[in-house]
Design a protein around this motif. Structure first.
Motif, PDB file in Angstrom:
ATOM      1  N   MET A   1      31.206  32.827  -2.027  1.00  0.00           N
ATOM      2  CA  MET A   1      31.959  33.773  -2.711  1.00  0.00           C
ATOM      3  C   MET A   1      30.908  34.514  -3.384  1.00  0.00           C
ATOM      4  O   MET A   1      31.251  35.576  -3.813  1.00  0.00           O
ATOM      5  CB  MET A   1      32.726  32.835  -3.764  1.00  0.00           C
ATOM      6  N   MET A   2      29.686  33.949  -3.834  1.00  0.00           N
ATOM      7  CA  MET A   2      28.820  34.476  -4.636  1.00  0.00           C
ATOM      8  C   MET A   2      28.029  35.833  -3.868  1.00  0.00           C
ATOM      9  O   MET A   2      27.769  36.718  -4.545  1.00  0.00           O
ATOM     10  CB  MET A   2      27.788  33.583  -4.868  1.00  0.00           C
ATOM     11  N   ILE A   3      27.933  35.802  -2.426  1.00  0.00           N
ATOM     12  CA  ILE A   3      27.316  36.682  -1.874  1.00  0.00           C
ATOM     13  C   ILE A   3      28.511  37.648  -1.232  1.00  0.00           C
ATOM     14  O   ILE A   3      28.199  38.611  -0.582  1.00  0.00           O
ATOM     15  CB  ILE A   3      26.316  36.438  -0.843  1.00  0.00           C
ATOM     16  N   GLY A   4      29.693  37.559  -1.291  1.00  0.00           N
ATOM     17  CA  GLY A   4      30.732  38.202  -0.858  1.00  0.00           C
ATOM     18  C   GLY A   4      30.856  38.075   0.562  1.00  0.00           C
ATOM     19  O   GLY A   4      31.807  38.973   1.192  1.00  0.00           O
ATOM     20  N   LYS A   5      30.633  37.264   1.441  1.00  0.00           N
ATOM     21  CA  LYS A   5      30.843  36.854   2.443  1.00  0.00           C
ATOM     22  C   LYS A   5      30.566  35.257   2.920  1.00  0.00           C
ATOM     23  O   LYS A   5      29.564  34.772   2.177  1.00  0.00           O
ATOM     24  CB  LYS A   5      30.180  37.509   3.565  1.00  0.00           C
ATOM     25  N   PRO A   6      31.131  34.802   4.147  1.00  0.00           N
ATOM     26  CA  PRO A   6      30.990  33.335   4.286  1.00  0.00           C
ATOM     27  C   PRO A   6      29.448  33.129   4.797  1.00  0.00           C
ATOM     28  O   PRO A   6      28.809  34.005   5.461  1.00  0.00           O
ATOM     29  CB  PRO A   6      31.909  32.875   5.415  1.00  0.00           C
ATOM     30  N   LEU A   7      28.960  31.974   4.503  1.00  0.00           N
ATOM     31  CA  LEU A   7      27.525  31.521   5.069  1.00  0.00           C
ATOM     32  C   LEU A   7      27.531  31.417   6.541  1.00  0.00           C
ATOM     33  O   LEU A   7      28.425  30.898   7.300  1.00  0.00           O
ATOM     34  CB  LEU A   7      27.123  30.417   4.583  1.00  0.00           C
ATOM     35  N   LEU A   8      26.530  31.864   7.279  1.00  0.00           N
ATOM     36  CA  LEU A   8      26.464  31.532   8.871  1.00  0.00           C
ATOM     37  C   LEU A   8      26.193  30.032   8.934  1.00  0.00           C
ATOM     38  O   LEU A   8      25.697  29.274   7.976  1.00  0.00           O
ATOM     39  CB  LEU A   8      25.062  32.193   9.024  1.00  0.00           C
ATOM     40  N   MET A   9      26.752  29.720  10.031  1.00  0.00           N
ATOM     41  CA  MET A   9      26.487  28.327  10.736  1.00  0.00           C
ATOM     42  C   MET A   9      25.251  27.785  10.318  1.00  0.00           C
ATOM     43  O   MET A   9      25.134  26.804   9.853  1.00  0.00           O
ATOM     44  CB  MET A   9      27.162  28.186  11.801  1.00  0.00           C
ATOM     45  N   PRO A  10      24.135  28.560  10.963  1.00  0.00           N
ATOM     46  CA  PRO A  10      22.759  27.952  10.711  1.00  0.00           C
ATOM     47  C   PRO A  10      22.337  27.336   9.428  1.00  0.00           C
ATOM     48  O   PRO A  10      21.711  26.489   8.883  1.00  0.00           O
ATOM     49  CB  PRO A  10      21.842  28.842  11.232  1.00  0.00           C
ATOM     50  N   VAL A  11      22.826  28.324   8.522  1.00  0.00           N
ATOM     51  CA  VAL A  11      22.420  28.101   6.976  1.00  0.00           C
ATOM     52  C   VAL A  11      23.207  27.100   6.422  1.00  0.00           C
ATOM     53  O   VAL A  11      22.670  26.080   5.610  1.00  0.00           O
ATOM     54  CB  VAL A  11      22.909  29.395   6.228  1.00  0.00           C
ATOM     55  N   LYS A  12      24.753  26.872   6.823  1.00  0.00           N
ATOM     56  CA  LYS A  12      25.391  25.640   6.480  1.00  0.00           C
ATOM     57  C   LYS A  12      24.546  24.413   6.974  1.00  0.00           C
ATOM     58  O   LYS A  12      24.596  23.337   6.187  1.00  0.00           O
ATOM     59  CB  LYS A  12      26.702  25.639   6.899  1.00  0.00           C
ATOM     60  N   ILE A  13      24.115  24.280   8.306  1.00  0.00           N
ATOM     61  CA  ILE A  13      23.467  23.178   8.817  1.00  0.00           C
ATOM     62  C   ILE A  13      22.432  22.691   7.878  1.00  0.00           C
ATOM     63  O   ILE A  13      21.966  21.710   7.652  1.00  0.00           O
ATOM     64  CB  ILE A  13      23.496  23.539  10.319  1.00  0.00           C
ATOM     65  N   LEU A  14      21.438  24.038   7.727  1.00  0.00           N
ATOM     66  CA  LEU A  14      20.344  23.679   6.777  1.00  0.00           C
ATOM     67  C   LEU A  14      20.539  22.980   5.775  1.00  0.00           C
ATOM     68  O   LEU A  14      19.737  22.016   5.278  1.00  0.00           O
ATOM     69  CB  LEU A  14      19.531  24.957   6.717  1.00  0.00           C
ATOM     70  N   TRP A  15      21.575  23.589   4.832  1.00  0.00           N
ATOM     71  CA  TRP A  15      21.866  22.972   3.555  1.00  0.00           C
ATOM     72  C   TRP A  15      22.495  21.632   3.443  1.00  0.00           C
ATOM     73  O   TRP A  15      22.218  21.005   2.717  1.00  0.00           O
ATOM     74  CB  TRP A  15      22.634  23.971   2.933  1.00  0.00           C
ATOM     75  N   ALA A  16      23.330  21.446   4.473  1.00  0.00           N
ATOM     76  CA  ALA A  16      23.781  20.143   4.623  1.00  0.00           C
ATOM     77  C   ALA A  16      23.156  18.999   5.237  1.00  0.00           C
ATOM     78  O   ALA A  16      23.315  17.831   4.720  1.00  0.00           O
ATOM     79  CB  ALA A  16      25.280  20.310   5.154  1.00  0.00           C
ATOM     80  N   LEU A  17      22.470  19.348   6.232  1.00  0.00           N
ATOM     81  CA  LEU A  17      21.640  18.120   7.046  1.00  0.00           C
ATOM     82  C   LEU A  17      20.185  18.194   6.698  1.00  0.00           C
ATOM     83  O   LEU A  17      19.465  17.170   6.639  1.00  0.00           O
ATOM     84  CB  LEU A  17      22.045  18.170   8.373  1.00  0.00           C
ATOM     85  N   VAL A  18      19.656  19.442   7.134  1.00  0.00           N
ATOM     86  CA  VAL A  18      17.908  19.357   7.653  1.00  0.00           C
ATOM     87  C   VAL A  18      17.428  19.337   6.083  1.00  0.00           C
ATOM     88  O   VAL A  18      16.443  18.235   5.946  1.00  0.00           O
ATOM     89  CB  VAL A  18      17.774  20.710   8.113  1.00  0.00           C
ATOM     90  N   THR A  19      17.650  20.195   4.984  1.00  0.00           N
ATOM     91  CA  THR A  19      17.060  19.972   4.030  1.00  0.00           C
ATOM     92  C   THR A  19      17.187  18.595   3.155  1.00  0.00           C
ATOM     93  O   THR A  19      16.259  18.220   2.746  1.00  0.00           O
ATOM     94  CB  THR A  19      17.498  21.072   3.021  1.00  0.00           C
ATOM     95  N   PRO A  20      18.436  18.031   3.082  1.00  0.00           N
ATOM     96  CA  PRO A  20      18.403  16.783   2.381  1.00  0.00           C
ATOM     97  C   PRO A  20      17.478  15.608   3.247  1.00  0.00           C
ATOM     98  O   PRO A  20      16.993  14.994   2.555  1.00  0.00           O
ATOM     99  CB  PRO A  20      19.866  16.355   2.378  1.00  0.00           C
ATOM    100  N   THR A  21      17.617  15.831   4.716  1.00  0.00           N
ATOM    101  CA  THR A  21      16.886  14.914   5.461  1.00  0.00           C
ATOM    102  C   THR A  21      15.345  15.055   5.090  1.00  0.00           C
ATOM    103  O   THR A  21      14.531  13.956   4.907  1.00  0.00           O
ATOM    104  CB  THR A  21      17.114  14.958   6.860  1.00  0.00           C
TER     105      THR A  21
END
Length: 106
Positions: A1-21
């Motif tokens: 919503m903040m950037i006006g378009k949905p996030l790309l799948m690689p960004v979602k994976i990075l935010w949800a899995l890679v960065t927390p790990t």
């Protein structure tokens, strides 16, 4: 919503899995390699290290306090499992203040 378009799948994976790990692994390795503080050959007393840990942990204390408070709020009418699930979901009134400004395309 903040950037006006949905996030790309690689960004979602990075935010949800890679960065927390990476953050969890870094935190665990830091704890495993911890050594009491020194200044040259002088070793600080144990209470100095305890004060340092207290100062480091103090900003993190509101997180579990708020977490327990939110779960207890839902416990009045639900089981523990459902209360935790509800506490992890946004409230119904959580949304942008001006809904007309939302331009989500997808």
């Amino acid at each position: 919503m903040m950037i006006g378009k949905p996030l790309l799948m690689p960004v979602k994976i990075l935010w949800a899995l890679v960065t927390p790990t990476i953050l969890i692994i870094t935190f665990i390795l830091t704890l495993l390699r911890y050594q009491p503080p020194t200044y040259g050959k002088y070793e600080y007393p144990g209470y100095a290290s305890a004060i340092g840990w207290f100062i480091a942990v103090l900003p993190l204390l509101p997180i579990p306090v708020y977490m327990v408070t939110t779960v207890r709020k839902h416990m009045a009418t639900n089981s523990l499992k459902k209360s935790v699930r509800l506490a992890l979901m946004p409230d119904d009134d959580w949304r942008p203040a001006n809904s007309r400004s939302i331009k989500v395309t997808g």
